[in-house]
Design a protein around this motif. Structure first.
Motif, PDB file in Angstrom:
ATOM      1  N   THR A  27      21.740   2.972 -17.830  1.00  0.00           N
ATOM      2  CA  THR A  27      22.758   3.920 -18.266  1.00  0.00           C
ATOM      3  C   THR A  27      22.228   5.325 -18.022  1.00  0.00           C
ATOM      4  N   VAL A  28      23.054   6.186 -17.431  1.00  0.00           N
ATOM      5  CA  VAL A  28      22.691   7.583 -17.222  1.00  0.00           C
ATOM      6  C   VAL A  28      23.606   8.447 -18.072  1.00  0.00           C
ATOM      7  N   VAL A  29      23.023   9.298 -18.902  1.00  0.00           N
ATOM      8  CA  VAL A  29      23.809  10.222 -19.714  1.00  0.00           C
ATOM      9  C   VAL A  29      23.577  11.638 -19.201  1.00  0.00           C
ATOM     10  N   GLU A  30      24.648  12.402 -19.081  1.00  0.00           N
ATOM     11  CA  GLU A  30      24.577  13.753 -18.524  1.00  0.00           C
ATOM     12  C   GLU A  30      25.369  14.704 -19.423  1.00  0.00           C
ATOM     13  N   ARG A  31      24.725  15.815 -19.808  1.00  0.00           N
ATOM     14  CA  ARG A  31      25.352  16.780 -20.702  1.00  0.00           C
ATOM     15  C   ARG A  31      26.617  17.396 -20.104  1.00  0.00           C
ATOM     16  N   ALA A  32      26.612  17.674 -18.811  1.00  0.00           N
ATOM     17  CA  ALA A  32      27.767  18.299 -18.161  1.00  0.00           C
ATOM     18  C   ALA A  32      28.951  17.343 -18.156  1.00  0.00           C
ATOM     19  N   PRO A  33      30.176  17.867 -18.161  1.00  0.00           N
ATOM     20  CA  PRO A  33      31.357  16.997 -18.183  1.00  0.00           C
ATOM     21  C   PRO A  33      31.611  16.252 -16.881  1.00  0.00           C
ATOM     22  N   ALA A  34      30.990  16.676 -15.814  1.00  0.00           N
ATOM     23  CA  ALA A  34      31.142  16.023 -14.507  1.00  0.00           C
ATOM     24  C   ALA A  34      29.886  16.307 -13.697  1.00  0.00           C
ATOM     25  N   LEU A  35      29.798  15.685 -12.537  1.00  0.00           N
ATOM     26  CA  LEU A  35      28.654  15.897 -11.660  1.00  0.00           C
ATOM     27  C   LEU A  35      28.521  17.384 -11.347  1.00  0.00           C
ATOM     28  N   ARG A  36      27.308  17.913 -11.450  1.00  0.00           N
ATOM     29  CA  ARG A  36      27.081  19.338 -11.206  1.00  0.00           C
ATOM     30  C   ARG A  36      27.049  19.612  -9.704  1.00  0.00           C
ATOM     31  N   GLU A  37      27.946  20.460  -9.251  1.00  0.00           N
ATOM     32  CA  GLU A  37      27.954  20.875  -7.852  1.00  0.00           C
ATOM     33  C   GLU A  37      27.105  22.143  -7.704  1.00  0.00           C
ATOM     34  N   GLY A  38      27.009  22.653  -6.475  1.00  0.00           N
ATOM     35  CA  GLY A  38      26.340  23.920  -6.256  1.00  0.00           C
ATOM     36  C   GLY A  38      24.832  23.795  -6.229  1.00  0.00           C
ATOM     37  N   GLY A  39      24.191  24.942  -6.329  1.00  0.00           N
ATOM     38  CA  GLY A  39      22.739  25.002  -6.237  1.00  0.00           C
ATOM     39  C   GLY A  39      22.301  25.398  -4.837  1.00  0.00           C
TER      40      GLY A  39
END
Length: 416
Positions: A27-39
């Motif tokens: 299981t992967v949990v991510e604080r952001a509401p969706a995949l982070r783009e950019g960078g």
């Protein structure tokens, strides 16, 4: 075996890929509401290229490469000089230079159907015991996992919960960096401009089919820094480049409007061990080398591969984590040490140093064997990037990674 990974950027999905390949539930949990783009652009080199090849993703990355044709220096009057081929971060022809968001998306797409992704949530509390790790999520759910892995970046919440305060492992390098996108009013075509000034450095690269400029700026900063105070960070960047000349007034104005602005200290994370009980760290959370050598992404990919391999090979989690330390930490240290040395002279401290550096770059394209000189200058980075022998690929998956049946995660509230 059931593993929780926090963070869905590079290290997290890469680890999830290999854990699933070895038959381990993830299981992967991510604080952001969706995949982070950019960078900004990141580099894959050395042994990390073999990791990507073993993942079978090299062809997926090829059309997304930055493919910069040339880079050159620019001064405060806009004069360009020191033209050399390819992007500045590309040391060897086989190196991969790619936007961080593009790489993250490829890794996510390669795992999304086999791995549970839980966006918009984070870990609020951990409690370790003989049977695993009890996790309380910020959203209110709770679950028990066999192993928790922090892949949540320099300011890792998992690391803070399991290892202690950030101040005990973060080593500031005397500067800060910011990244943002601006319109391509310079008309760059697959080009990169490098600016060196007094206590400040900038890289401006065309991206998104030459529609935009990807800007990365570095500046001396030794005062207190709050990585959560974005307005204060924008003010720091504006002040650092207020009198830099060239196109910086226009670029700083674009920075104030950029919705992808990111700023932080250039720093390293140094820990004596990458695990505490049943909590481990991978990528920047455990061993950020700083952006100065472009090795952060490669370390994350290699660390994820080795951690998954050791978990699959061992019937005991503690033994696997010890072997992960033994394999990865020497590799990490060598790469971090090179970045630390580069940090001392990254931004010139005097007008004389600025003139000397610019003169050297002006002369470089006309020197016999200039490509050899560049390779020699980056030899330390190249050698460090290759200084690890990967565990051999495992044929066939060992369900549960050697952990006894019945040790799967127990969801005690909600659905993970």
């Amino acid at each position: 075996m059931h593993v929780l990974i926090t963070g869905a950027s590079i290290a997290g999905p890469a680890l999830a890929f290999w854990l699933h390949r070895h038959g381990i539930d993830v299981t992967v949990v991510e604080r952001a509401p969706a995949l982070r783009e950019g960078g900004y652009c990141v580099d894959i080199r050395g042994v990390a290229l073999e990791v990507v090849a073993r993942m079978g993703l090299r062809d997926a990355l090829r059309p997304l490469e930055a493919d910069t044709l040339e880079n050159m220096m620019v001064d405060e009057r806009g004069r360009r000089f020191g033209r050399t081929p390819r992007g500045f971060g590309v040391i060897d022809p086989e190196d991969v230079e790619i936007l961080r968001g593009d790489l993250a998306r490829v890794l996510y797409e390669a795992t999304r159907e086999q791995v549970r992704y839980r966006f918009g949530d984070s870990v609020a509390a951990l409690r370790q015991h003989d049977g695993g790790v009890d996790v309380t999520f910020a959203g209110g759910d709770a679950a028990t996992f066999d192993l928790v892995v922090g892949a949540d970046g320099v300011h890792s919440q998992v690391r803070a919960l399991a290892f202690g305060p950030e101040r005990e492992c973060l080593r500031a390098m005397g500067s800060a960096m910011a990244i943002f996108t601006a319109p391509n009013h310079l008309g760059l075509h697959r080009q990169q401009l490098l600016f060196t000034g007094l206590r400040r450095v900038a890289s401006i690269k065309s991206t998104n089919g030459d529609r935009d400029l990807m800007c990365a700026v570095f500046f001396a900063h030794r005062d207190r820094f709050d990585h959560r105070d974005v307005p204060a960070q924008r003010r720091l960047v504006a002040e650092a480049f207020a009198d830099a000349g060239w196109e910086f007034p226009r670029l700083i104005a674009a920075m104030q409007r950029a919705d992808d602005f990111y700023c932080d200290l250039t720093c390293q994370i140094r820990l004596p061990t990458l695990s505490r009980g049943r909590v481990a760290l991978v990528g920047d959370a455990g061993y950020c080398p700083s952006p100065l050598t472009g090795q952060g992404t490669s370390l994350a990919l290699v660390g994820a591969y080795v951690l998954a391999a050791e978990l699959a090979r061992s019937a005991d989690v503690s033994t696997a984590l010890r072997r992960y330390d033994e394999r990865v930490l020497p590799f990490v240290r060598r790469n971090q040490d090179i970045a630390w040395k580069l940090g001392d002279g990254y931004a010139p401290d005097s007008a004389f140093q600025v003139r000397v550096r610019r003169l050297a770059m002006k002369l470089l394209p006309y020197m016999p064997g200039s490509s050899f000189v560049m390779k020699l200058a980056m030899r330390g980075v190249r050698e460090a990037s290759r200084d690890l022998e990967l565990p051999a690929p495992m044929h066939g998956a060992r369900a549960g990674g050697g952990v006894a049946p019945g040790s799967m995660a127990t969801v005690t509230s909600g659905q993970v």
